[in-house]
Each structure stands twice: as structure tokens, then as C-alpha cells.
Design a protein around this motif. Structure first.
Motif, PDB file in Angstrom:
ATOM      1  N   VAL A 142     -49.927 -12.518   9.038  1.00  0.00           N
ATOM      2  CA  VAL A 142     -50.722 -11.642   9.909  1.00  0.00           C
ATOM      3  C   VAL A 142     -50.911 -12.319  11.251  1.00  0.00           C
ATOM      4  O   VAL A 142     -51.218 -13.519  11.314  1.00  0.00           O
ATOM      5  CB  VAL A 142     -52.096 -11.334   9.277  1.00  0.00           C
ATOM      6  N   VAL A 143     -50.712 -11.575  12.324  1.00  0.00           N
ATOM      7  CA  VAL A 143     -50.916 -12.098  13.670  1.00  0.00           C
ATOM      8  C   VAL A 143     -51.875 -11.175  14.420  1.00  0.00           C
ATOM      9  O   VAL A 143     -51.983  -9.994  14.115  1.00  0.00           O
ATOM     10  CB  VAL A 143     -49.585 -12.222  14.441  1.00  0.00           C
ATOM     11  N   GLU A 166     -52.387 -14.493  26.179  1.00  0.00           N
ATOM     12  CA  GLU A 166     -51.287 -14.066  25.316  1.00  0.00           C
ATOM     13  C   GLU A 166     -51.776 -12.890  24.477  1.00  0.00           C
ATOM     14  O   GLU A 166     -52.686 -13.038  23.654  1.00  0.00           O
ATOM     15  CB  GLU A 166     -50.819 -15.212  24.417  1.00  0.00           C
ATOM     16  N   GLU A 167     -51.160 -11.734  24.700  1.00  0.00           N
ATOM     17  CA  GLU A 167     -51.593 -10.519  24.017  1.00  0.00           C
ATOM     18  C   GLU A 167     -50.380  -9.717  23.545  1.00  0.00           C
ATOM     19  O   GLU A 167     -49.248 -10.139  23.691  1.00  0.00           O
ATOM     20  CB  GLU A 167     -52.470  -9.676  24.943  1.00  0.00           C
ATOM     21  N   ARG A 168     -50.646  -8.539  22.950  1.00  0.00           N
ATOM     22  CA  ARG A 168     -49.614  -7.635  22.422  1.00  0.00           C
ATOM     23  C   ARG A 168     -48.672  -8.395  21.476  1.00  0.00           C
ATOM     24  O   ARG A 168     -47.463  -8.348  21.588  1.00  0.00           O
ATOM     25  CB  ARG A 168     -48.848  -6.963  23.561  1.00  0.00           C
ATOM     26  N   ILE A 169     -49.266  -9.076  20.516  1.00  0.00           N
ATOM     27  CA  ILE A 169     -48.513  -9.930  19.607  1.00  0.00           C
ATOM     28  C   ILE A 169     -47.883  -9.110  18.486  1.00  0.00           C
ATOM     29  O   ILE A 169     -48.493  -8.183  17.957  1.00  0.00           O
ATOM     30  CB  ILE A 169     -49.431 -11.050  19.064  1.00  0.00           C
ATOM     31  N   GLU A 170     -46.641  -9.442  18.141  1.00  0.00           N
ATOM     32  CA  GLU A 170     -45.895  -8.741  17.097  1.00  0.00           C
ATOM     33  C   GLU A 170     -45.226  -9.765  16.182  1.00  0.00           C
ATOM     34  O   GLU A 170     -44.846 -10.855  16.623  1.00  0.00           O
ATOM     35  CB  GLU A 170     -44.808  -7.847  17.706  1.00  0.00           C
ATOM     36  N   VAL A 171     -45.074  -9.397  14.894  1.00  0.00           N
ATOM     37  CA  VAL A 171     -44.376 -10.244  13.934  1.00  0.00           C
ATOM     38  C   VAL A 171     -43.301  -9.410  13.247  1.00  0.00           C
ATOM     39  O   VAL A 171     -43.466  -8.203  13.042  1.00  0.00           O
ATOM     40  CB  VAL A 171     -45.353 -10.854  12.895  1.00  0.00           C
ATOM     41  N   VAL A 175     -48.554  -7.281  10.934  1.00  0.00           N
ATOM     42  CA  VAL A 175     -48.326  -7.979   9.666  1.00  0.00           C
ATOM     43  C   VAL A 175     -46.860  -7.919   9.295  1.00  0.00           C
ATOM     44  O   VAL A 175     -46.191  -6.908   9.485  1.00  0.00           O
ATOM     45  CB  VAL A 175     -49.211  -7.386   8.537  1.00  0.00           C
ATOM     46  N   GLY A 176     -46.359  -9.023   8.773  1.00  0.00           N
ATOM     47  CA  GLY A 176     -45.003  -9.103   8.240  1.00  0.00           C
ATOM     48  C   GLY A 176     -45.047  -9.454   6.769  1.00  0.00           C
ATOM     49  O   GLY A 176     -45.963 -10.146   6.310  1.00  0.00           O
ATOM     50  N   GLY A 177     -44.059  -8.970   6.008  1.00  0.00           N
ATOM     51  CA  GLY A 177     -44.011  -9.234   4.573  1.00  0.00           C
ATOM     52  C   GLY A 177     -42.796 -10.050   4.195  1.00  0.00           C
ATOM     53  O   GLY A 177     -42.195 -10.744   5.027  1.00  0.00           O
ATOM     54  N   SER A 207     -54.589 -11.069  18.323  1.00  0.00           N
ATOM     55  CA  SER A 207     -55.034 -11.679  19.577  1.00  0.00           C
ATOM     56  C   SER A 207     -56.534 -11.929  19.500  1.00  0.00           C
ATOM     57  O   SER A 207     -57.300 -11.026  19.168  1.00  0.00           O
ATOM     58  CB  SER A 207     -54.709 -10.757  20.752  1.00  0.00           C
ATOM     59  N   ARG A 208     -56.942 -13.159  19.779  1.00  0.00           N
ATOM     60  CA  ARG A 208     -58.369 -13.483  19.853  1.00  0.00           C
ATOM     61  C   ARG A 208     -58.748 -13.539  21.333  1.00  0.00           C
ATOM     62  O   ARG A 208     -58.343 -14.447  22.060  1.00  0.00           O
ATOM     63  CB  ARG A 208     -58.681 -14.813  19.161  1.00  0.00           C
ATOM     64  N   ASN A 209     -59.511 -12.550  21.774  1.00  0.00           N
ATOM     65  CA  ASN A 209     -59.877 -12.419  23.177  1.00  0.00           C
ATOM     66  C   ASN A 209     -61.252 -13.041  23.411  1.00  0.00           C
ATOM     67  O   ASN A 209     -62.244 -12.604  22.831  1.00  0.00           O
ATOM     68  CB  ASN A 209     -59.901 -10.949  23.589  1.00  0.00           C
ATOM     69  N   TYR A 210     -61.285 -14.033  24.270  1.00  0.00           N
ATOM     70  CA  TYR A 210     -62.545 -14.701  24.593  1.00  0.00           C
ATOM     71  C   TYR A 210     -63.190 -13.980  25.775  1.00  0.00           C
ATOM     72  O   TYR A 210     -62.566 -13.809  26.820  1.00  0.00           O
ATOM     73  CB  TYR A 210     -62.312 -16.171  24.906  1.00  0.00           C
ATOM     74  N   ILE A 211     -64.423 -13.538  25.586  1.00  0.00           N
ATOM     75  CA  ILE A 211     -65.099 -12.695  26.565  1.00  0.00           C
ATOM     76  C   ILE A 211     -65.162 -13.376  27.926  1.00  0.00           C
ATOM     77  O   ILE A 211     -65.661 -14.485  28.062  1.00  0.00           O
ATOM     78  CB  ILE A 211     -66.522 -12.342  26.100  1.00  0.00           C
ATOM     79  N   GLY A 212     -64.620 -12.692  28.948  1.00  0.00           N
ATOM     80  CA  GLY A 212     -64.645 -13.218  30.305  1.00  0.00           C
ATOM     81  C   GLY A 212     -63.673 -14.340  30.555  1.00  0.00           C
ATOM     82  O   GLY A 212     -63.695 -14.955  31.629  1.00  0.00           O
ATOM     83  N   GLN A 213     -62.797 -14.638  29.565  1.00  0.00           N
ATOM     84  CA  GLN A 213     -61.838 -15.733  29.738  1.00  0.00           C
ATOM     85  C   GLN A 213     -60.429 -15.224  29.443  1.00  0.00           C
ATOM     86  O   GLN A 213     -59.980 -14.257  30.048  1.00  0.00           O
ATOM     87  CB  GLN A 213     -62.228 -16.898  28.815  1.00  0.00           C
ATOM     88  N   ASP A 214     -59.727 -15.912  28.531  1.00  0.00           N
ATOM     89  CA  ASP A 214     -58.344 -15.542  28.238  1.00  0.00           C
ATOM     90  C   ASP A 214     -58.239 -15.055  26.796  1.00  0.00           C
ATOM     91  O   ASP A 214     -59.244 -14.884  26.103  1.00  0.00           O
ATOM     92  CB  ASP A 214     -57.408 -16.728  28.482  1.00  0.00           C
ATOM     93  N   ALA A 215     -57.009 -14.835  26.344  1.00  0.00           N
ATOM     94  CA  ALA A 215     -56.727 -14.412  24.974  1.00  0.00           C
ATOM     95  C   ALA A 215     -55.640 -15.311  24.405  1.00  0.00           C
ATOM     96  O   ALA A 215     -54.670 -15.646  25.089  1.00  0.00           O
ATOM     97  CB  ALA A 215     -56.290 -12.954  24.937  1.00  0.00           C
ATOM     98  N   ASP A 216     -55.824 -15.711  23.141  1.00  0.00           N
ATOM     99  CA  ASP A 216     -54.851 -16.579  22.479  1.00  0.00           C
ATOM    100  C   ASP A 216     -54.319 -15.906  21.219  1.00  0.00           C
ATOM    101  O   ASP A 216     -55.062 -15.222  20.509  1.00  0.00           O
ATOM    102  CB  ASP A 216     -55.493 -17.914  22.082  1.00  0.00           C
ATOM    103  N   PRO A 217     -53.024 -16.108  20.898  1.00  0.00           N
ATOM    104  CA  PRO A 217     -52.454 -15.529  19.677  1.00  0.00           C
ATOM    105  C   PRO A 217     -52.796 -16.378  18.454  1.00  0.00           C
ATOM    106  O   PRO A 217     -52.759 -17.606  18.498  1.00  0.00           O
ATOM    107  CB  PRO A 217     -50.948 -15.554  19.955  1.00  0.00           C
ATOM    108  N   HIS A 218     -53.131 -15.718  17.355  1.00  0.00           N
ATOM    109  CA  HIS A 218     -53.447 -16.403  16.104  1.00  0.00           C
ATOM    110  C   HIS A 218     -52.573 -15.854  14.980  1.00  0.00           C
ATOM    111  O   HIS A 218     -52.040 -14.742  15.067  1.00  0.00           O
ATOM    112  CB  HIS A 218     -54.925 -16.223  15.750  1.00  0.00           C
ATOM    113  N   ALA A 219     -52.459 -16.641  13.905  1.00  0.00           N
ATOM    114  CA  ALA A 219     -51.679 -16.228  12.739  1.00  0.00           C
ATOM    115  C   ALA A 219     -52.334 -16.744  11.473  1.00  0.00           C
ATOM    116  O   ALA A 219     -53.004 -17.780  11.470  1.00  0.00           O
ATOM    117  CB  ALA A 219     -50.247 -16.751  12.841  1.00  0.00           C
TER     118      ALA A 219
END
Length: 222
Positions: free
Chosen positions: A153-154, A191-196, A140-142, A156-168
Motif C-alpha cells: 500500500v502506498v 511527492e504526491e499522486r503516488i501509484e504502485v 495498493v498492489g497485490g 501521500s502523507r501531507n504535512y500541513i503548511g509544508q510538503d508531502a512525502d510518499p509512504h508505503a
């Protein structure tokens, strides 16, 4: 010093103090500063038992004096990866964390701390897990400007058995989500280990968060 030739370098003086001396194990700490009351809020995992991880937070003054403490989560669920940020104009801080429910689903959740009253608002869900996806590793960033009013807020949404996408998502100091979307949607990369960034910078020149994440080809690992 009187005979010294050239510039003199004075090393900074560091003061250390304990944030939590409870007998159990604590870890994965994050911190945010509030320029409204010149204090720091720490948030961290608290191992209540081998099967129950909670989240605790403490606020201290800039001199290290204890101001207040509170449980952010003390349920029977496991909660991990807490992060915190400040919106100075609202004198508010947002805690975000990962909640692993007893059915195995993993959510990203949040709670707002009103720094003026010391009251922590009820939990709200930022993104809910399901049988096909898990929501993980939030950050989270302020905003520190007098006009800023939103958290970013950011996660990672991990889809089971597939890939992961970053969300905000953009969230105000009342815990209302004003917008939420994927930053990037790919089907052959994760896309994982997301930081803001902690803040959006000077509103007169920057006023934007910076978001970074790791990306990997799910087929080749590159």
C-alpha cells in the motif's frame, strides 16, 4: 477472406455491462482480477448524499454475471479514492481508501475481502491523520504468484503548511501491517499522486512492485 493477401487482423470483440445502476451518482472506480475464481471486483465512490460519500464494491464473473456486493464504508464520514488489489495465494483482496473524519482529520484505511467466504473484515487504519498531517490518495498492489502473500500500500502523507512525502506499507491477508515507512523524506519538495503496480510480477524473475509519484519543488513549483 479466401482472396486476401497478407496477414489478417481481427479486431477484438468487447462486451459491456453495467456494474451499478443505482439512481445515485457513483465514480472513481477501480478493479482487480482474481485468477482463483476468474472474477473481477470493482470498487467505487457512492454518493449517499451531498454531505456523505460512501464506498461500495461489486464482484462479477469473467462473463459479467453478478457474484456479490458489499459496502466497504457506509458511515457518516466521507470516504474517497478507493483502490483494490488481489493476493491470489490467500484468495483475498484489499480495499484501501481515504477517510475524512468529522473532526477534519484524514486517514488511510483498509478492509480485507475473503473471496472464498465473501466476508469483509473490519476496517483497520493504515496511517492516521492528525492536526499536523493528512494522509491521502492511497493505492495498493497485490501478488498473483502461488508464493506471494503480501499487499503493498502506498499513499501521500501531507504535512500541513509544508510538503508531502510518499509512504508505503506491507500488509498481509489478515490485515496485519508488517512494515511501514517513508519512501522518501524531503523538506523542499512535495511527492504526491503516488501509484504502485498491480502486482509484483513473476517471482522467479522480478518479484518486486514498481512505485511512481510526482515530485515538485515547493519553492519554485518545478
Amino acid at each position: 477472406l479466401a482472396a486476401a493477401d497478407g496477414p489478417i487482423l481481427v479486431d477484438p470483440v468487447f462486451t459491456t455491462y453495467a456494474i451499478d445502476t443505482y439512481a445515485g451518482d457513483q465514480g472513481d472506480v477501480d478493479a482487480a482480477y482474481s485468477n482463483m475464481d476468474d472474477g473481477f471486483t470493482f470498487v467505487y465512490e457512492d454518493e449517499f448524499s451531498m454531505t456523505d460519500y460512501d464506498i461500495y464494491s461489486q464482484t462479477v464473473s469473467s462473463s459479467g454475471a453478478f457474484v456479490g456486493g458489499r459496502y466497504i464504508d457506509a458511515t457518516n464520514d466521507n470516504t474517497y479514492s478507493p483502490r483494490v488489489a488481489t493476493v491470489a495465494s490467500q484468495n483475498a483482496q484489499l480495499f484501501v481508501y481515504m477517510r475524512v473524519r468529522r473532526n477534519g482529520y484524514t486517514d488511510v484505511a483498509g478492509r480485507i475481502l475473503n473471496l472464498s467466504t465473501g466476508v469483509t473484515a473490519p476496517e483497520f487504519i493504515i496511517d492516521a491523520g492528525s492536526a499536523t498531517r493528512s494522509c491521502r490518495s492511497p493505492d495498493v498492489g497485490g501478488q498473483y504468484s502461488s508464493t506471494g502473500s503480501l499487499f503493498c500500500v502506498v499513499w501521500s502523507r501531507n504535512y500541513i503548511g509544508q510538503d508531502a512525502d510518499p509512504h508505503a506499507a506491507l500488509i498481509n491477508a489478515a490485515g496485519t501491517i508488517s512494515s511501514s515507512s517513508a519512501i522518501e523524506v524531503t523538506f523542499n519538495r512535495s511527492e504526491e499522486r503516488i501509484e504502485v503496480s498491480e502486482s509484483a510480477g513473476d517471482p522467479t524473475t522480478v518479484n518486486r512492485w514498481n512505485i511512481a509519484y510526482a515530485t515538485e519543488n515547493v519553492s519554485t513549483g518545478g
